[in-house]
Design a protein around this motif. Structure first.
Motif, PDB file in Angstrom:
ATOM      1  N   LEU A   1       8.613 -19.346  17.542  1.00 31.67           N
ATOM      2  CA  LEU A   1       8.410 -18.935  18.925  1.00 31.67           C
ATOM      3  C   LEU A   1       9.723 -18.801  19.685  1.00 31.67           C
ATOM      4  CD1 LEU A   1       6.379 -18.390  21.252  1.00 31.67           C
ATOM      5  CD2 LEU A   1       6.414 -20.852  21.706  1.00 31.67           C
ATOM      6  N   ILE A   2      10.608 -19.772  19.516  1.00 33.14           N
ATOM      7  CA  ILE A   2      11.828 -19.790  20.323  1.00 33.14           C
ATOM      8  C   ILE A   2      13.037 -19.162  19.615  1.00 33.14           C
ATOM      9  CG2 ILE A   2      11.061 -21.828  21.581  1.00 33.14           C
ATOM     10  CD1 ILE A   2      12.881 -23.525  19.935  1.00 33.14           C
ATOM     11  N   GLY A   3      12.874 -18.804  18.327  1.00 32.52           N
ATOM     12  CA  GLY A   3      13.967 -18.133  17.623  1.00 32.52           C
ATOM     13  C   GLY A   3      14.996 -19.068  17.036  1.00 32.52           C
ATOM     14  N   TYR A   4      14.687 -20.347  16.906  1.00 34.21           N
ATOM     15  CA  TYR A   4      15.558 -21.297  16.226  1.00 34.21           C
ATOM     16  C   TYR A   4      15.079 -21.443  14.785  1.00 34.21           C
ATOM     17  CZ  TYR A   4      17.139 -23.014  20.849  1.00 34.21           C
ATOM     18  OH  TYR A   4      17.651 -23.120  22.114  1.00 34.21           O
ATOM     19  N   SER A   5      15.970 -21.839  13.894  1.00 37.24           N
ATOM     20  CA  SER A   5      15.534 -22.128  12.536  1.00 37.24           C
ATOM     21  C   SER A   5      14.824 -23.480  12.522  1.00 37.24           C
ATOM     22  CB  SER A   5      16.733 -22.169  11.583  1.00 37.24           C
ATOM     23  OG  SER A   5      17.525 -23.325  11.828  1.00 37.24           O
ATOM     24  N   SER A   6      13.897 -23.646  11.593  1.00 40.14           N
ATOM     25  CA  SER A   6      13.190 -24.927  11.473  1.00 40.14           C
ATOM     26  C   SER A   6      14.174 -26.053  11.171  1.00 40.14           C
ATOM     27  CB  SER A   6      12.138 -24.847  10.365  1.00 40.14           C
ATOM     28  OG  SER A   6      11.137 -23.905  10.679  1.00 40.14           O
ATOM     29  N   LYS A   7      15.192 -25.751  10.391  1.00 40.37           N
ATOM     30  CA  LYS A   7      16.194 -26.756  10.033  1.00 40.37           C
ATOM     31  C   LYS A   7      16.947 -27.229  11.268  1.00 40.37           C
ATOM     32  CE  LYS A   7      20.123 -27.561   6.950  1.00 40.37           C
ATOM     33  NZ  LYS A   7      21.010 -26.955   5.901  1.00 40.37           N
ATOM     34  N   PHE A   8      17.333 -26.276  12.128  1.00 43.31           N
ATOM     35  CA  PHE A   8      18.072 -26.627  13.344  1.00 43.31           C
ATOM     36  C   PHE A   8      17.186 -27.425  14.294  1.00 43.31           C
ATOM     37  CE2 PHE A   8      19.445 -25.329  17.719  1.00 43.31           C
ATOM     38  CZ  PHE A   8      20.612 -26.078  17.748  1.00 43.31           C
TER      39      PHE A   8
ATOM     40  N   CYS B   1       6.070 -23.586  13.815  1.00 42.86           N
ATOM     41  CA  CYS B   1       5.550 -22.608  14.780  1.00 42.86           C
ATOM     42  C   CYS B   1       6.443 -22.518  16.008  1.00 42.86           C
ATOM     43  CB  CYS B   1       4.129 -22.981  15.192  1.00 42.86           C
ATOM     44  SG  CYS B   1       2.890 -22.729  13.901  1.00 42.86           S
ATOM     45  N   LEU B   2       6.921 -23.672  16.469  1.00 43.18           N
ATOM     46  CA  LEU B   2       7.806 -23.679  17.633  1.00 43.18           C
ATOM     47  C   LEU B   2       9.127 -22.984  17.307  1.00 43.18           C
ATOM     48  CD1 LEU B   2       8.397 -24.548  20.530  1.00 43.18           C
ATOM     49  CD2 LEU B   2       9.205 -26.747  19.648  1.00 43.18           C
ATOM     50  N   ALA B   3       9.643 -23.207  16.104  1.00 42.69           N
ATOM     51  CA  ALA B   3      10.894 -22.562  15.691  1.00 42.69           C
ATOM     52  C   ALA B   3      10.746 -21.040  15.720  1.00 42.69           C
ATOM     53  CB  ALA B   3      11.283 -23.034  14.297  1.00 42.69           C
TER      54      ALA B   3
END
Length: 318
Positions: free
Chosen positions: A52-59, A48-50
């Motif tokens: 929200l902020i536009g980062y990939s979950s992997k990153f 969910c945070l990924a």
């Protein structure tokens, strides 16, 4: 760097929820909505945070698991000593800045807390102790580095952040399992973690008719009567019982007719004021600045001193 808005690039809660996968929305919608209603960062899970902020979950997962790659470590002088700084790189700093900013906007801290609180300063803290007969201050040893991830986690849960989200925030804001000296989130998180100790210290002050302030790691007590014999030990026990230590080298006690200082300011009088030596320093800076003899490298430092002196003088003139 300005902190992103509460929902980053999303214009509304519904807009953000629509961006989540159906399974994430079904599982976390209620918890996300509750945090947004409280105007707290809606951190509930890594995925969910990924989003929200536009980062990939992997990153984002890599940041959590491999912290060493996302910090810069360097040393800066502090008086006669050196301080090790662990500063987050941009990708991580954005998250920490966002979280710390919005947490600071919504949380309230004890009236005795003057560090990292909007509208309060070290000058205001010193002013509290004006007119005292004596000053007693202690310093928390390695305040940020000795504030553990576990303490941060439990404090976040206490204010309503779900366990999974609290664990994620704690891991993103801590370095080697402690608050990082250099993270923009560390100041507000240290205040959050220390809030119960602030209440206990205030109780000591009230019970003994004393004044009390805390500015970051600097705890100050003062009074107009004799210092009660038990107060020093009571203060020490509060700090130790909460998992910190006091610095033996930074314990300070002074009483009139000797001059009394709090955060570098003189407080034996009605107003906090600069020392004679610092006033002379400010006059020299003003002269050099007017003569155009301050280098570009030093200009920001010098102006910082001038602005600080002005803030003290404004209190003196009130």
């Amino acid at each position: 760097m300005k902190a992103p808005p509460l929902l980053f690039s999303y214009s509304s809660l519904e807009h953000y929820l629509d961006a989540l996968s159906p399974d994430l929305r079904q599982e976390y919608e209620q918890r996300i909505g509750a945090l947004v209603q409280l105007e707290l960062p809606p951190v509930v899970s890594l995925r969910c945070l990924a989003t929200l902020i536009g980062y990939s979950s992997k990153f984002l997962g890599a940041i959590v698991k491999n912290q060493e790659h996302y910090y810069r470590t360097f040393i800066i002088p502090k008086g006669n000593k050196r301080r090790t700084i662990h500063a987050p790189k941009v990708a991580l700093k954005v998250i920490q800045k966002w979280f710390g900013h919005h947490l600071a906007e919504q949380l309230e801290f004890h009236d005795s807390v003057y560090g990292f609180v909007r509208g309060r300063s070290s000058v205001n803290a010193a002013q509290v102790h004006c007119g005292a007969r004596w000053i007693y201050s202690v310093d928390i040893k390695d305040f940020f580095p000795s504030t553990s991830l576990d303490k941060v986690y439990h404090s976040l849960v206490e204010i309503g952040i779900p366990g999974g989200g609290a664990d994620l925030v704690a891991r993103l804001c801590c370095y080697r399992s402690n608050l990082a000296q250099g993270s923009p989130a560390s100041p507000i998180l240290s205040n959050l973690v220390f809030r119960h100790a602030d209440e206990e210290l205030s109780e000591i002050a009230v019970n003994n008719g004393l004044r009390h302030t805390r500015y970051a790691d600097d705890i100050v007590f003062s009074g107009t009567e004799d210092l009660p014999e038990t107060v020093k030990e009571e203060i020490k026990q509060v700090v130790i019982s909460r998992g910190w230590q006091l610095s033996d080298k930074k314990e300070y006690f002074a009483q009139q007719p000797n001059r009394l200082k709090v955060h570098g300011l003189l407080v034996h009088g009605e107003r906090a004021r600069l020392t004679k030596g610092y006033r002379n320093r400010i006059r020299a800076y003003k002269h050099l600045l007017a003569a155009g003899k301050i280098t570009d490298e030093d200009i920001f430092r010098v102006k910082g001193h001038l602005n600080y002196a002005k803030s003290v003088e404004e209190i003196e003139g009130q």
